[in-house]
Design a protein around this motif. Structure first.
Motif, PDB file in Angstrom:
ATOM      1  N   TRP A  61     -36.791   8.834  33.026  1.00 50.06           N
ATOM      2  CA  TRP A  61     -38.240   9.064  32.950  1.00 50.06           C
ATOM      3  C   TRP A  61     -38.794   9.717  34.218  1.00 50.06           C
ATOM      4  O   TRP A  61     -39.796  10.427  34.159  1.00 50.06           O
ATOM      5  CB  TRP A  61     -38.983   7.749  32.683  1.00 50.06           C
ATOM      6  N   ASP A  67     -42.125   9.705  30.878  1.00 53.16           N
ATOM      7  CA  ASP A  67     -41.886   9.384  29.466  1.00 53.16           C
ATOM      8  C   ASP A  67     -40.514   8.732  29.316  1.00 53.16           C
ATOM      9  O   ASP A  67     -39.481   9.395  29.438  1.00 53.16           O
ATOM     10  CB  ASP A  67     -41.964  10.668  28.632  1.00 53.16           C
ATOM     11  N   SER A  69     -39.231   7.565  26.630  1.00 49.05           N
ATOM     12  CA  SER A  69     -38.690   7.690  25.268  1.00 49.05           C
ATOM     13  C   SER A  69     -37.720   8.864  25.143  1.00 49.05           C
ATOM     14  O   SER A  69     -36.992   8.970  24.151  1.00 49.05           O
ATOM     15  CB  SER A  69     -39.826   7.867  24.253  1.00 49.05           C
ATOM     16  N   VAL A  70     -37.710   9.750  26.145  1.00 46.54           N
ATOM     17  CA  VAL A  70     -36.862  10.940  26.063  1.00 46.54           C
ATOM     18  C   VAL A  70     -35.383  10.559  26.138  1.00 46.54           C
ATOM     19  O   VAL A  70     -34.558  11.063  25.364  1.00 46.54           O
ATOM     20  CB  VAL A  70     -37.207  11.942  27.184  1.00 46.54           C
ATOM     21  N   PRO A  72     -33.661   7.687  25.333  1.00 45.04           N
ATOM     22  CA  PRO A  72     -33.099   7.160  24.088  1.00 45.04           C
ATOM     23  C   PRO A  72     -32.944   8.222  23.005  1.00 45.04           C
ATOM     24  O   PRO A  72     -31.943   8.221  22.276  1.00 45.04           O
ATOM     25  CB  PRO A  72     -34.117   6.093  23.678  1.00 45.04           C
ATOM     26  N   ARG A  73     -33.909   9.125  22.892  1.00 47.54           N
ATOM     27  CA  ARG A  73     -33.812  10.174  21.867  1.00 47.54           C
ATOM     28  C   ARG A  73     -32.627  11.093  22.143  1.00 47.54           C
ATOM     29  O   ARG A  73     -31.870  11.447  21.226  1.00 47.54           O
ATOM     30  CB  ARG A  73     -35.107  10.990  21.808  1.00 47.54           C
ATOM     31  N   GLN A  74     -32.467  11.487  23.405  1.00 52.72           N
ATOM     32  CA  GLN A  74     -31.361  12.387  23.737  1.00 52.72           C
ATOM     33  C   GLN A  74     -30.013  11.692  23.582  1.00 52.72           C
ATOM     34  O   GLN A  74     -29.027  12.308  23.162  1.00 52.72           O
ATOM     35  CB  GLN A  74     -31.537  12.944  25.148  1.00 52.72           C
ATOM     36  N   ALA A  76     -29.309   9.290  21.419  1.00 52.82           N
ATOM     37  CA  ALA A  76     -29.039   9.215  19.981  1.00 52.82           C
ATOM     38  C   ALA A  76     -28.595  10.561  19.438  1.00 52.82           C
ATOM     39  O   ALA A  76     -27.664  10.643  18.613  1.00 52.82           O
ATOM     40  CB  ALA A  76     -30.289   8.727  19.253  1.00 52.82           C
ATOM     41  N   LEU A  77     -29.224  11.631  19.894  1.00 51.71           N
ATOM     42  CA  LEU A  77     -28.864  12.971  19.431  1.00 51.71           C
ATOM     43  C   LEU A  77     -27.435  13.315  19.833  1.00 51.71           C
ATOM     44  O   LEU A  77     -26.644  13.800  19.008  1.00 51.71           O
ATOM     45  CB  LEU A  77     -29.846  13.989  20.008  1.00 51.71           C
ATOM     46  N   GLU A  90     -26.932   2.537  17.726  1.00 54.25           N
ATOM     47  CA  GLU A  90     -28.067   1.626  17.933  1.00 54.25           C
ATOM     48  C   GLU A  90     -27.945   0.786  19.205  1.00 54.25           C
ATOM     49  O   GLU A  90     -28.880   0.770  20.026  1.00 54.25           O
ATOM     50  CB  GLU A  90     -28.239   0.713  16.711  1.00 54.25           C
ATOM     51  N   VAL A  93     -28.208   3.124  22.390  1.00 58.67           N
ATOM     52  CA  VAL A  93     -29.569   3.609  22.605  1.00 58.67           C
ATOM     53  C   VAL A  93     -30.456   2.489  23.149  1.00 58.67           C
ATOM     54  O   VAL A  93     -31.323   2.724  24.005  1.00 58.67           O
ATOM     55  CB  VAL A  93     -30.148   4.196  21.306  1.00 58.67           C
ATOM     56  N   ALA A  97     -32.685   2.601  26.540  1.00 60.12           N
ATOM     57  CA  ALA A  97     -34.136   2.382  26.461  1.00 60.12           C
ATOM     58  C   ALA A  97     -34.622   1.270  27.380  1.00 60.12           C
ATOM     59  O   ALA A  97     -35.791   1.282  27.805  1.00 60.12           O
ATOM     60  CB  ALA A  97     -34.522   2.062  25.019  1.00 60.12           C
TER      61      ALA A  97
END
Length: 214
Positions: A61, A67, A69-70, A72-74, A76-77, A90, A93, A97
């Motif tokens: 962050w 931020d 949230s970036v 965890p999103r990356q 997961a991707l 899961e 991530v 997070a």
């Protein structure tokens, strides 16, 4: 297991090898090695723990406008692109997070043993001799003063206050680094933290003596 972990390690290494704020591939690799050690001693799931270690700083962050949230999103991707099943994505991530320190007054407990192992490993790399170097490397990267006797440390009570802090690098020892020894999750982490914590206390005492404050 090894194939997926090695593929993720290769991607992370390529992305972070030239990073210069103290959050580079070498930091991630040290956390990965410490995680393997702690997870083995504590009986954690090695695959989840190792992937959590490799991806824990995938999008910190501090480098994304606060931020959180970036990351965890990356994570997961990247795991999805590597064919990891949802049952593995899961918990990894979740580690990404929830791993970060967010202020002296903010609880950041990990829900899983694997998360506790990764968080301990990450915090161990934030203290000791390397932790000292990383603190000042990030401070220089962020344009912070080394020390200002007129700016006292602040024990931030919210994540928002911690993220907004612009205090000198030396304050970070009081605001975070000196607190980490008592916040280790595992017996292995606590044992490893003792010597590293002493290195920091000795350093700050000498720093202040040379500055002329003690």
């Amino acid at each position: 297991m090894a194939n997926l972990v090695e593929r993720v390690a290769g991607q992370v290494k390529a992305r972070f090898l030239a990073e210069s704020s103290g959050h580079d591939w070498h930091h991630i690799n040290r956390v990965w090695r410490l995680t393997r050690q702690i997870a083995a001693e504590e009986g954690a799931n090695q695959q989840i723990a190792e992937l959590g270690a490799l991806l824990h700083d995938i999008a910190d962050w501090k480098f994304h406008g606060g931020d959180d949230s970036v990351g965890p999103r990356q994570a997961a991707l990247l795991l999805g692109q590597e064919g990891a099943p949802a049952s593995l994505i899961e918990p990894v991530v979740d580690i990404v997070a929830t791993i970060s320190f967010k202020g002296a007054g903010v609880a950041t407990g990990m829900q899983t043993l694997e998360g506790k192992c990764v968080q301990d490993a990450d915090r161990l790399d934030a203290i000791g001799a390397i932790g000292i170097a990383r603190c000042f490397a990030y401070g220089g990267h962020a344009g912070r003063l080394m020390h200002d006797p007129d700016v006292p440390p602040v024990m931030h009570q919210t994540a928002e206050a911690y993220k907004a802090s612009k205090g000198p690098s030396l304050n970070h020892f009081y605001e975070k680094l000196f607190l980490l020894k008592e916040r280790m999750n595992t017996p292995s982490g606590r044992a490893l933290a003792e010597a590293r914590h002493q290195v920091m206390t000795d350093f700050v005492e000498q720093f202040l003596a040379e500055w002329g404050e003690s």
